[in-house]
Write a protein that holds these residues in place. Structure first.
Motif, PDB file in Angstrom:
ATOM      1  N   HIS A 140       2.280  -5.081  -5.014  1.00  0.00           N
ATOM      2  CA  HIS A 140       2.638  -5.464  -3.656  1.00  0.00           C
ATOM      3  C   HIS A 140       3.833  -4.623  -3.203  1.00  0.00           C
ATOM      4  CE1 HIS A 140       0.054  -8.950  -3.715  1.00  0.00           C
ATOM      5  NE2 HIS A 140       0.472  -9.188  -4.940  1.00  0.00           N
ATOM      6  N   LEU A 141       3.810  -4.224  -1.957  1.00  0.00           N
ATOM      7  CA  LEU A 141       4.905  -3.422  -1.431  1.00  0.00           C
ATOM      8  C   LEU A 141       5.547  -4.131  -0.241  1.00  0.00           C
ATOM      9  CD1 LEU A 141       3.462   0.214  -1.318  1.00  0.00           C
ATOM     10  CD2 LEU A 141       4.713  -0.934  -3.146  1.00  0.00           C
ATOM     11  N   VAL A 142       6.859  -4.097  -0.167  1.00  0.00           N
ATOM     12  CA  VAL A 142       7.572  -4.522   1.034  1.00  0.00           C
ATOM     13  C   VAL A 142       8.408  -3.339   1.494  1.00  0.00           C
ATOM     14  CG1 VAL A 142       9.377  -6.028   1.943  1.00  0.00           C
ATOM     15  CG2 VAL A 142       7.618  -6.969   0.435  1.00  0.00           C
ATOM     16  N   LEU A 143       8.228  -2.964   2.741  1.00  0.00           N
ATOM     17  CA  LEU A 143       8.999  -1.865   3.305  1.00  0.00           C
ATOM     18  C   LEU A 143      10.377  -2.368   3.712  1.00  0.00           C
ATOM     19  CD1 LEU A 143       6.702   0.183   5.698  1.00  0.00           C
ATOM     20  CD2 LEU A 143       7.784   0.893   3.575  1.00  0.00           C
ATOM     21  N   VAL A 144      11.399  -1.574   3.399  1.00  0.00           N
ATOM     22  CA  VAL A 144      12.762  -1.965   3.746  1.00  0.00           C
ATOM     23  C   VAL A 144      13.380  -0.902   4.653  1.00  0.00           C
ATOM     24  CG1 VAL A 144      15.023  -2.602   2.823  1.00  0.00           C
ATOM     25  CG2 VAL A 144      12.961  -3.113   1.504  1.00  0.00           C
ATOM     26  N   ASP A 145      14.045  -1.362   5.707  1.00  0.00           N
ATOM     27  CA  ASP A 145      14.685  -0.483   6.692  1.00  0.00           C
ATOM     28  C   ASP A 145      13.650   0.359   7.457  1.00  0.00           C
ATOM     29  OD1 ASP A 145      17.006   0.315   8.053  1.00  0.00           O
ATOM     30  OD2 ASP A 145      17.116   2.180   6.929  1.00  0.00           O
ATOM     31  N   ARG A 146      12.471  -0.164   7.570  1.00  0.00           N
ATOM     32  CA  ARG A 146      11.395   0.514   8.299  1.00  0.00           C
ATOM     33  C   ARG A 146      10.414  -0.572   8.721  1.00  0.00           C
ATOM     34  NH1 ARG A 146       9.542   6.026   8.216  1.00  0.00           N
ATOM     35  NH2 ARG A 146      11.678   6.144   7.513  1.00  0.00           N
ATOM     36  N   ILE A 147      10.053  -0.570   9.972  1.00  0.00           N
ATOM     37  CA  ILE A 147       9.100  -1.573  10.442  1.00  0.00           C
ATOM     38  C   ILE A 147       7.701  -1.129  10.051  1.00  0.00           C
ATOM     39  CG2 ILE A 147       8.183  -2.770  12.471  1.00  0.00           C
ATOM     40  CD1 ILE A 147      10.944  -1.993  13.807  1.00  0.00           C
ATOM     41  N   ALA A 148       6.996  -1.999   9.333  1.00  0.00           N
ATOM     42  CA  ALA A 148       5.646  -1.661   8.906  1.00  0.00           C
ATOM     43  C   ALA A 148       4.703  -1.655  10.112  1.00  0.00           C
ATOM     44  CB  ALA A 148       5.158  -2.678   7.876  1.00  0.00           C
ATOM     45  N   GLU A 149       3.757  -0.738  10.062  1.00  0.00           N
ATOM     46  CA  GLU A 149       2.717  -0.761  11.092  1.00  0.00           C
ATOM     47  C   GLU A 149       1.760  -1.910  10.802  1.00  0.00           C
ATOM     48  OE1 GLU A 149       1.005   3.166  11.389  1.00  0.00           O
ATOM     49  OE2 GLU A 149       3.029   3.986  11.188  1.00  0.00           O
ATOM     50  N   ARG A 150       0.982  -2.223  11.783  1.00  0.00           N
ATOM     51  CA  ARG A 150       0.008  -3.310  11.663  1.00  0.00           C
ATOM     52  C   ARG A 150      -0.826  -3.147  10.403  1.00  0.00           C
ATOM     53  NH1 ARG A 150      -2.911  -7.060  14.460  1.00  0.00           N
ATOM     54  NH2 ARG A 150      -5.113  -6.578  14.262  1.00  0.00           N
ATOM     55  N   ASP A 151      -0.943  -4.231   9.641  1.00  0.00           N
ATOM     56  CA  ASP A 151      -1.785  -4.260   8.426  1.00  0.00           C
ATOM     57  C   ASP A 151      -1.239  -3.422   7.287  1.00  0.00           C
ATOM     58  OD1 ASP A 151      -3.536  -5.990   9.569  1.00  0.00           O
ATOM     59  OD2 ASP A 151      -4.896  -4.429  10.275  1.00  0.00           O
ATOM     60  N   GLU A 152      -0.065  -2.836   7.483  1.00  0.00           N
ATOM     61  CA  GLU A 152       0.460  -1.966   6.428  1.00  0.00           C
ATOM     62  C   GLU A 152       1.140  -2.792   5.345  1.00  0.00           C
ATOM     63  OE1 GLU A 152       2.575   2.367   6.852  1.00  0.00           O
ATOM     64  OE2 GLU A 152       3.631   0.638   7.619  1.00  0.00           O
ATOM     65  N   GLY A 153       1.591  -3.987   5.705  1.00  0.00           N
ATOM     66  CA  GLY A 153       2.273  -4.830   4.738  1.00  0.00           C
ATOM     67  C   GLY A 153       3.473  -5.503   5.359  1.00  0.00           C
ATOM     68  N   CYS A 154       4.263  -6.167   4.508  1.00  0.00           N
ATOM     69  CA  CYS A 154       5.472  -6.822   4.985  1.00  0.00           C
ATOM     70  C   CYS A 154       6.594  -5.796   5.121  1.00  0.00           C
ATOM     71  CB  CYS A 154       5.914  -7.909   4.012  1.00  0.00           C
ATOM     72  SG  CYS A 154       4.820  -9.347   3.976  1.00  0.00           S
ATOM     73  N   SER A 155       7.540  -6.109   6.000  1.00  0.00           N
ATOM     74  CA  SER A 155       8.686  -5.224   6.139  1.00  0.00           C
ATOM     75  C   SER A 155       9.916  -6.009   6.570  1.00  0.00           C
ATOM     76  CB  SER A 155       8.392  -4.115   7.153  1.00  0.00           C
ATOM     77  OG  SER A 155       8.149  -4.672   8.431  1.00  0.00           O
ATOM     78  N   VAL A 156      11.069  -5.444   6.223  1.00  0.00           N
ATOM     79  CA  VAL A 156      12.359  -6.017   6.615  1.00  0.00           C
ATOM     80  C   VAL A 156      13.199  -4.856   7.134  1.00  0.00           C
ATOM     81  CG1 VAL A 156      14.377  -7.294   5.844  1.00  0.00           C
ATOM     82  CG2 VAL A 156      12.172  -7.720   4.764  1.00  0.00           C
ATOM     83  N   ALA A 157      13.643  -4.945   8.361  1.00  0.00           N
ATOM     84  CA  ALA A 157      14.346  -3.812   8.945  1.00  0.00           C
ATOM     85  C   ALA A 157      15.466  -4.292   9.860  1.00  0.00           C
ATOM     86  CB  ALA A 157      13.363  -2.916   9.706  1.00  0.00           C
TER      87      ALA A 157
END
Lengths: 341, 341
Positions: free
Chosen positions: A144-161
């Motif tokens: 599982h991946l969570v993007l940090v400091d970058r807004i994930a695109e739709r369906d790309e996954g979770c993100s925190v920015a």
């Protein structure tokens, strides 16, 4: 090792077998007669021998390990995120595998393969220049991946920015209120998403205040360093007539103040300067910086919590996981380089 | 997860069994008939299904994971060590579990228990205030330990450190040659081993140069910050008559320069200042610092290599391991705060 050996010996003694047999039960159970195997398994259980994440990982498919992928741990911004990540991982009972990639995709791929071999439960990725294709390559490794400091695109996954457009707006709003409409922007390459967003916020705020954003002086530097800022400050002083300078990191702001001073332009008396980041540099210099502060620890913490929730949704056997995009607001910290109005 | 499911499905298909049977072979092989088990194991092998560190960890007792224990990852000194550690671990095929303890023994113990559960092969420990008893507690958890930035006592284990006595000597030698014998030391608490060693080096060098070390002015600060340095600089200016100031970190040196300037004492014209550390701060300020530079990356790298060697000695079945203590030499970087003689 001593520990493991003595554990094996105790198990063997209790089961009335040799240590080689215990080892076979653990590694090649098909070689051991069922009755013997049962005795050994009972002894293993009784002595709580394999209190081992490895055994758990084999059983559940994942271990209590999450990766943290950063471009550079000596960059204090990423170090602050790591601080929040490790604190939250401690609370959640996870270890954090630190992967420093220096934006080298090959190195990153090797790190991810190792994480996958270790059955890491997931990874937090702070991308420098990640395109979606690169991220989906990493995702194929299976964590599982969570993007940090970058807004994930739709369906790309979770993100925190962090809302960098708002950050740009806060900086320029303060400069406009403090002195006047002649604003300069000293920025890094617009191919960096954060730079593009901070600029967009600056332009937005000018427009809202009735100032044509195209009147803003823009200086773009390749490397966002103190030296580049100093040269930009020299150039701004030579061009003359600036009320406020918005620099998209604190290094540039430090340099701009120095470059303006080279030409006799005093900050904040002749021109105000706002930076971005609020790292140690903002207060280490002789003139404390007014700067946009990002909730870095909170972002790191929330990234872990987001990942743990995603893992939990999966472990609960297919409960549908809804990706989330969390956007934190930055705030303006007012110090001497652009004092309160 | 998708990956795992589809992997299981593929294995089951190839072996001609259900996925539940494959799962049983992996987790409770005693439930599966030998012939079936053999077919499943063959399918697992053929599809390279369990390319899993967890399986390896169960077999060998350890995984390719090493812990890195630091007091604070936002401190650039520890971040630089982490940089060297992660680079070397990448090369050696190990993941690095980052453990930040903020000198909290309870937190550290939990982290070590987790490392032990994950069958970590060992850990690199950068102690802030570690006594031997604490380290032996950690060692009981069962991993190999290498001490970083601290010389291990006899039989305590391997260590990789920097010769801080030499660092103190280099700083004072330069100050003596540059201006004169009236040296001041601005130092942190002597209970910190590094502070005690840097002071010992300063005194040693004075003695070698025929200066009574007791004539050195000594100011001790509780927190080694820029603010504390500034107050020390104010005090030194008030006392008057100093040729050179040796500060045992770059924060103190930055503050001392500012504190001296408050009172009109110019650096380097009226007094020279040498710092210690050579982190970003040394070059970020308006006056670049002459400072003692520590090979931080090399120390991190060597710590990993030392640990990997120790693990290898163990894996090779009892080949006798000889603990090693590696001591790196620091060097003096000459910049404007105490220029070349």
């Amino acid at each position: 090792m001593t520990k493991k050996a003595s554990g094996l010996v105790a198990v063997a003694r209790l089961a009335g077998v040799s240590t080689a047999t215990v080892s076979n039960v653990l590694n090649r159970p098909e070689l051991v007669a069922p009755a013997t195997r049962e005795r050994v398994v009972a002894a293993l259980d009784e002595l709580d021998y394999v209190r081992s994440g490895a055994a758990v990982a084999l059983r559940t498919g994942t271990s209590r390990l999450v990766g943290l992928v950063v471009p550079d741990i000596t960059n204090p911004f990423y170090a602050a995120i790591a601080e929040g990540v490790t604190a939250a991982a401690d609370d959640a009972g996870y270890s954090v595998a630190l992967c420093v990639n220096h934006d080298d995709p090959a190195r990153e791929r090797r790190q991810f393969e190792l994480l996958a071999q270790q059955r890491a439960a997931g990874a937090l990725v702070v991308p420098l220049s990640a395109g979606s294709s690169r991220l989906s390559t990493l995702r194929r490794v299976g964590t599982h991946l969570v993007l940090v400091d970058r807004i994930a695109e739709r369906d790309e996954g979770c993100s925190v920015a962090i809302d960098d457009v708002l950050g740009g707006r806060l900086a320029v709003r303060h400069l406009l209120a403090l002195r006047g409409p002649r604003i300069a922007l000293v920025n890094g390459p617009r191919t960096i998403e954060q730079c593009a967003n901070r600029r967009a916020g600056a332009r937005k705020e000018l427009r809202r205040s009735g100032v044509d954003p195209d009147t803003m002086t823009e200086l773009t530097v390749e490397e966002m360093t103190i030296d580049a800022g100093r040269r930009a400050g020299n150039a701004l002083a030579a061009a003359g007539g600036v009320d406020g300078v918005f620099c998209t990191n604190d290094q540039l702001a430090t340099g701009v103040i120095r470059g303006l001073a080279d030409a006799g332009v005093r900050v904040p008396d002749d021109a105000a300067v706002v930076g971005y980041g609020d790292l140690a540099l903002a207060t280490d210099g002789p003139l404390p910086l007014t700067t946009v502060s990002q909730p870095k620890l909170l972002m790191g913490r929330t990234a872990v919590e987001t990942l743990v929730r995603e893992i939990g949704d999966q472990v609960d056997g297919g409960r549908e996981h809804q990706h989330s995009a969390t956007l934190f607001q930055p705030s303006l910290v007012v110090r001497d380089s652009a004092p309160a109005t």
